[in-house]
Design an enzyme around this catalytic site. Structure first.
Site, PDB file in Angstrom:
ATOM      1  N   GLU A 101       0.840  -1.216   0.000  1.00 59.46           N
ATOM      2  CA  GLU A 101       0.000   0.000   0.000  1.00 59.46           C
ATOM      3  C   GLU A 101       0.868   1.256   0.000  1.00 59.46           C
ATOM      4  OE1 GLU A 101      -4.032  -1.688   2.034  1.00 59.46           O
ATOM      5  OE2 GLU A 101      -2.769  -0.514   3.325  1.00 59.46           O
ATOM      6  N   GLU A 108      -5.477  -8.315  -1.227  1.00 62.69           N
ATOM      7  CA  GLU A 108      -6.153  -8.196   0.072  1.00 62.69           C
ATOM      8  C   GLU A 108      -7.616  -7.896  -0.167  1.00 62.69           C
ATOM      9  OE1 GLU A 108      -4.681  -5.560   3.139  1.00 62.69           O
ATOM     10  OE2 GLU A 108      -2.608  -5.950   2.557  1.00 62.69           O
TER      11      GLU A 108
HETATM   12  C1  BGP Z   1      -4.364  -3.070   4.940  1.00 65.81           C
HETATM   13  C2  BGP Z   1      -3.003  -3.568   5.345  1.00 65.81           C
HETATM   14  C3  BGP Z   1      -2.975  -4.849   6.101  1.00 65.81           C
HETATM   15  C4  BGP Z   1      -4.203  -5.161   6.885  1.00 65.81           C
HETATM   16  C5  BGP Z   1      -5.506  -4.678   6.304  1.00 65.81           C
HETATM   17  C6  BGP Z   1      -6.691  -4.726   7.218  1.00 65.81           C
HETATM   18  O1  BGP Z   1      -4.376  -1.693   4.916  1.00 65.81           O
HETATM   19  O2  BGP Z   1      -2.190  -3.747   4.221  1.00 65.81           O
HETATM   20  O3  BGP Z   1      -1.766  -4.947   6.772  1.00 65.81           O
HETATM   21  O4  BGP Z   1      -4.081  -5.243   8.199  1.00 65.81           O
HETATM   22  O5  BGP Z   1      -5.412  -3.381   5.796  1.00 65.81           O
HETATM   23  O6  BGP Z   1      -6.626  -3.670   8.114  1.00 65.81           O
HETATM   24  P1  BGP Z   1      -6.840  -3.857   9.650  1.00 65.81           P
HETATM   25  O7  BGP Z   1      -5.878  -4.882  10.074  1.00 65.81           O
HETATM   26  O8  BGP Z   1      -6.584  -2.546  10.256  1.00 65.81           O
HETATM   27  O9  BGP Z   1      -8.242  -4.292   9.823  1.00 65.81           O
END
Ligand code: BGP
Length: 470
Positions: A171, A363
């Site tokens: 990201e 993701e």
């Molecule tokens: C993205 C990241 C991840 C991940 C995901 C979910 O922004 O790349 O590392 O964690 O989001 O976010 P969160 O864990 O805050 O729910």
């Protein structure tokens, strides 16, 4: 009937700092995450503290064999993980790598190979070595390019026959929102000038392109992608000023894809730089390095947002770093992230129309509170129909996008095994097909249990998507 391409890479995604644990074992140095017990948005501590759930994570470091076996049982074709930079170079600027750190990933890749699972490796996922943040102010300092190059050469050479798919920075656009976590910038966000922020982004972009260049020289078979936080912006109303606002906000993210895919800065950024008194300092050779464009574009997708030119209008949304304004037509998760499966079809088309390069969704998923129950056979499980519905609906839209003509390499759900959240560092927020018995007060056995979604995803993969419900 829904059909995905043959050889579609189905799998799941993780990040070292959110699940490995073993934060100080076998020579690992501290990363920016080890002193951030409240996650991306929270304050940092002087030293690692016990309330930081990431220090133990879900102990993948010691349980990787058991976990990979479960991924294999689901039929994973690919597994996304990151290498913790500070496991390889504890301070980031060390000359020689830490052999024990390198050995750990050798073991993991060998274990994946046993089951025919391709690793998809993120080189830097929110885990800059802490010493680089403290001593250099992270990516604001151009020297980071050299340290990163050393790291990249080391891992490319070491794993050239074990890993084919790579992502440079997780990201990358998130640094404009969270400079410490994403780019290891020690200067507090409120004191950081836009000049320094975008100069840091320039350094990351050069480093990313340099990684592509080095990777292709190391092994021409490598497929190297960039990774973008994907939140499409819709105009809140059909007012032309809202449409333009949405375009501008989209460009703040697309800028990063544009440089990676087209090999140069897009012209619209000149105006942004001028209006914000930013002058990017380019060194001789930078423009040539940027020409090494990525093989594919990968992105995360959890939600969309709305944009409005009228600050009085709209309710501020919550979400994956980029909140925007809430969409009145959408429901939200327990954490306020608005759920929009069609937005995934939309963003896939936007990226593909713009770049004509293969895409990879690395993701997607639902963070939710799960309740562990005992079923009629005495097995502990979670009835996570909400997660199944979320993923089903998104995948149906992915199939639509493929039908639209999008070239998609694969799909990895976020947090395929429960892990620590990035934004809030909670364990309560679970994404996995596999429940991990570990809780925010540090209690739990770390035992793994299959949720209902485990068998659901297994069937989706086995049928190559045909079992999805339109
Ligand atoms: C993205 C990241 C991840 C991940 C995901 C979910 O922004 O790349 O590392 O964690 O989001 O976010 P969160 O864990 O805050 O729910």
């Amino acid at each position: 009937m829904i059909k995905f391409p043959e050889n579609f890479l189905w799998g799941g995604a993780t990040a070292a700092n959110q699940f490995e644990g073993a934060y100080n074992e076998d020579g690992k140095g501290l990363s920016t995450q080890d002193i951030a017990p409240k996650g991306i948005m929270g304050p940092v501590t002087a030293e690692p503290t016990e309330d930081n759930m990431k220090l133990i994570g879900i102990d993948f470091y010691h349980r990787y064999k058991e976990d990979i076996k479960l991924f294999a049982e689901m039929g994973f074709k690919v597994f996304r993980l990151s290498i913790a930079w500070s496991r390889i170079f504890p301070n980031g600027d060390d000359k020689e790598p830490n052999e024990k750190g390198l050995q750990f990933y050798d073991n993991v890749f060998d274990e994946l190979a046993k089951y025919g699972i391709e690793p998809l490796v993120t080189i830097s996922h929110y885990e800059t070595p802490l010493a680089l943040a403290k001593n250099y102010d992270g990516w604001v300092n151009r020297k980071l390019i050299g340290f990163f190059e050393n790291y990249v050469r080391t891992i490319f050479t070491r794993y050239k026959d074990k890993v084919k798919y790579w992502l440079t920075f997780n990201e990358i656009n998130s640094a404009t929102h969270e400079p410490y976590m994403s780019a290891g910038i020690w200067t507090p966000k409120e004191n950081l000038s836009k000049q320094d922020l975008y100069q840091a982004m320039h350094h990351e972009l050069v480093a990313s392109s340099l990684a592509v260049k080095i990777g292709h020289e190391t092994n021409p078979e490598f497929k190297i992608g960039c990774m973008i936080l994907g939140v499409p912006n819709y105009p809140l109303t059909s007012k032309p000023s809202d449409v333009l606002k949405a375009m501008e906000q989209d460009r703040q993210n697309l800028f990063f894809g544009d440089v990676h895919a087209r090999g140069e800065y897009p012209r619209y950024m000149n105006r942004f730089f001028k209006e914000n008194n930013i002058e990017i300092k380019m060194e001789p050779g930078d423009k040539e390095i940027l020409k090494h464009t990525v093989d594919f574009i990968s992105f995360s997708y959890y939600m969309s947002a709305c944009a409005t030119a009228d600050p009085e209008k709209g309710v501020k949304g919550r979400g994956n770093l980029i909140g925007g304004v809430s969409n009145p037509y959408l429901e939200a998760s327990d954490w306020g992230w608005q759920i929009d499966p069609e937005g995934l079809r939309y963003i896939l088309n936007v990226f593909y129309d713009r770049y004509q390069k293969p895409l990879f969704i690395v993701e997607n998923g639902l963070g939710a509170v799960d309740e562990l129950i005992t079923d009629e056979n005495g097995n502990k499980t979670v009835n996570d129909d909400y997660r199944i519905n979320y993923l089903n609906d998104h995948l149906v839209q992915v199939a639509e996008a493929i039908e639209d003509g999008v070239d998609l390499m694969g799909y990895t759900t976020w947090g395929c095994i429960d892990l620590v959240s990035a934004s809030t560092a909670e364990l309560k927020k679970r994404y996995g097909f596999i429940y991990v018995d570990r809780h925010d007060d540090g209690s739990g056995t770390l035992e793994r249990y299959k949720k209902k979604s485990f068998n659901w995803y297994k069937e989706v993969i086995a049928t190559n998507g045909a079992s999805l419900k339109k």
